[in-house]
Design an enzyme around this catalytic site. Structure first.
Site, short mmCIF file in Angstrom:
data_model
loop_
_atom_site.label_atom_id
_atom_site.label_comp_id
_atom_site.label_asym_id
_atom_site.label_seq_id
_atom_site.Cartn_x
_atom_site.Cartn_y
_atom_site.Cartn_z
N CYS A 3 13.78 10.52 7.33
CA CYS A 3 13.70 10.13 8.74
C CYS A 3 15.05 10.14 9.42
CB CYS A 3 13.05 8.75 8.86
SG CYS A 3 13.86 7.50 7.84
N GLU A 27 10.22 16.05 15.05
CA GLU A 27 10.90 15.85 13.78
C GLU A 27 10.49 16.97 12.81
OE1 GLU A 27 12.08 11.91 11.18
OE2 GLU A 27 10.13 12.00 12.14
N LYS A 80 0.85 -1.18 0.00
CA LYS A 80 0.00 0.00 0.00
C LYS A 80 0.90 1.24 0.00
CE LYS A 80 -2.56 3.35 2.15
NZ LYS A 80 -1.78 4.42 1.54
N GLU A 97 9.82 0.80 11.04
CA GLU A 97 10.84 1.85 10.94
C GLU A 97 10.11 3.16 11.19
OE1 GLU A 97 12.44 5.04 9.61
OE2 GLU A 97 12.36 4.10 7.62
#
Length: 551
Positions: A353, A450, A244, A319
């Site tokens: 990331c 982040e 997906k 992750e």
């Protein structure tokens, strides 16, 4: 003959170089899209059982170019029915695919890799159009993404078991490694959207239902590589897969699926569905036939997916979000530290990331580093990734820009200074100026969340111990970077940092041959390297008894 060979090699090198690619290709996005259609790699339907299929109800959604706002194409908006079909397809193909010899699976994957490299220009163009990153970076992503397919095509032949010395003389003890039936790769989420809420991000998941969270967060920053580093080991082990991809960037996954069929990977081994994220996710999570979930995205979404997997006890690998510190010590090589920090921070306009989220600089070198770093950042060219010389593309959408604006505003209101940038770019759309903030403290939002944008906060520190304490003061633990000439310090700090990846005097550390993954709330399991295979294998113990009995 030798002169002809040299001429051929030189021409091949020129045709494969990014600069020559740009000269041969118009920077007009519409012409680029036309080229992709002609190549057969611009797909708009889902991929189920080896067939291209529309949504059952005929619904579609738009995929837009973030640099221009133009619609690239309309893609099938799929849901429960199409996902159930994909599950059935993967389930029915599992036995035939897993029972092929490792060598046969390896040959299919190797052919898939060869096709990706043969079509790397088209794939890179597709990434730039749907994701926005500069074409040179997109070419790098294709090479990086394809490298996982090549690596795992080789590892397919090295899934070894064990023979354990028996405790009784008439027994033999065997350990087998077998494919985890079939998996689904669900690429959702960057943490940017929910961190815009006026609540502590670590608690956001408590306020949203699974369906709401599932449908609003999707990963898009590496639309090809995020898939290949999951699908590669899954197929190598003998698993079949349902993917997906992000609604923002589904085209790269669909192009990869097209090449998989050309490579001889059998229909049903790889399926791609996209559209209604909550319907797709619920269907996959509820299925008892799906035995493995692998996900890249935020920690908060990861927690929801782990909870959603509990009812069927799926094996999961995650992750998740990061908050990478980049520590520059007084004894660092200044030029090397600036170059490495620049790469670690501004790759993909800060939308990775493992981007350096906080740059910690020791007091003795702080001013020199800040000045040199600002000079380097000033040279970054912002614009449409198809244009020559561009190193910074747009952010993925308006929400991403608003999130960056919020973090910068919070930092400046608490005493941070803008050295460079700090505002939307004059190009408009979702472009943001490469930004440096000084005098940043650890209690500002930009140090806690982040960023996922081109903003580099500089935090001063005095001692090694203080730097380690600041670096580890987060729930995240994905990547960290240090710059120092001291070998003893390199060892001490690397071992003290609570992160799954540590770069020493290097800002770009990801590779297919090394394990990728985090500790603490940055994830479970590893991707890449031989360790990435283990995530898709079950360990089976076989005890063969009464072997001394005569027949």
């Amino acid at each position: 003959m030798s002169m002809l060979r040299v001429s051929f090699i030189s021409r091949r090198h020129l045709l494969s170089s990014p600069s020559c690619f740009r000269r041969r290709m118009s920077t007009d996005p519409k012409e680029a899209a036309t080229r992709l259609r002609d190549s057969g790699l611009l797909r708009s339907q889902g991929f189920v059982g080896g067939k291209w299929v529309d949504a059952c109800d005929g619904k579609t959604f738009e995929v837009r170019n973030p640099a221009t706002g133009d619609v690239i194409t309309n893609v099938a908006r799929m849901g429960k029915k199409e996902t159930s079909d994909a599950i059935s397809s993967a389930y029915s193909t599992f036995n035939s695919w897993s029972r092929l010899t490792a060598n046969e699976r390896s040959k299919c994957l190797r052919k898939w890799y060869d096709l990706m490299i043969a079509h790397k220009e088209e794939l890179a163009l597709l990434i730039t159009l749907e994701q926005g990153k500069p074409l040179k970076e997109a070419l790098g992503e294709v090479t990086y993404g394809a490298s996982f397919i090549e690596f795992f095509s080789e590892e397919a032949k090295r899934v070894y078991g064990d023979i354990i010395p028996p405790t009784l003389s008439d027994r033999r003890l065997l350990v087998l490694k077998q494919a985890t039936h079939f998996s689904f790769v669900i690429n959702i989420a960057s943490i940017m959207y929910l961190s815009m809420m006026d609540v502590d991000f670590s608690c956001v998941y408590e306020f949203l239902s699974f369906q709401e969270y599932f449908s609003c967060l999707i990963t898009w920053n590496f639309p090809l590589a995020m898939i290949t580093r999951k699908v590669g080991p899954a197929l190598a082990c003998g698993c079949t897969v349902v993917v997906k991809p992000s609604e923002y960037t589904p085209l790269s996954a669909l192009a990869a699926a097209e090449l998989s069929i050309q490579a001889g990977i059998p229909p049903g081994a790889l399926n791609v569905v996209m559209g209604n994220a909550s319907d797709i996710g619920d269907t996959l999570l509820e299925s008892t036939q799906v035995r493995k979930l692998t996900f890249t995205g935020s920690t908060a979404v990861g927690k929801k997916l782990i909870a959603g997997s509990s009812s069927t006890v799926k094996k999961v690998s995650m992750e998740l979000g990061g908050n990478a510190p980049c520590i520059v010590f007084d004894d660092a090589d200044l030029d090397l530290a600036v170059k490495g920090s620049l790469a670690a921070k501004f790759r993909n306009s800060g939308q990775t990331c493992v981007c350096a989220n906080r740059i910690l600089v020791q007091e003795g070198i702080y001013e020199k580093f800040a000045n040199a770093f600002a000079t380097a950042v000033q040279d970054l060219q912002v614009g449409n990734g198809l244009a020559e010389g561009i190193s910074q593309g747009p952010l993925i959408n308006e929400a991403a820009v608003e999130k960056v604006e919020k973090l910068v505003k919070d930092a400046t209101s608490k005493g941070a200074n803008v050295i460079l940038g700090g505002r939307r770019h004059s190009l408009g759309m979702s472009f943001y100026e490469p930004t440096i903030l000084s005098n940043v403290s650890n209690n500002m939002l930009i140090s806690r969340e982040e960023v996922f944008g081109p903003v580099a906060p500089l935090l001063p520190f005095k001692t090694e111990e203080e730097a380690i304490k600041i670096a580890n003061d987060t729930n995240a633990g994905l990547a960290a970077y240090i710059f120092t000439k001291s070998i003893p310090r390199s060892w001490r700090v690397s071992e003290a940092l609570e992160y799954g990846l540590v770069g020493v005097n290097e800002g770009l550390i990801s590779t297919e041959v090394a394990p990728f993954g985090g500790v603490k709330q940055s994830g479970l399991g590893r991707e890449g390297s031989k360790y990435g295979m283990d995530e898709f294998l079950e360990v089976k113990y076989v005890c063969m008894g009464n072997l001394n009995a005569k027949e």
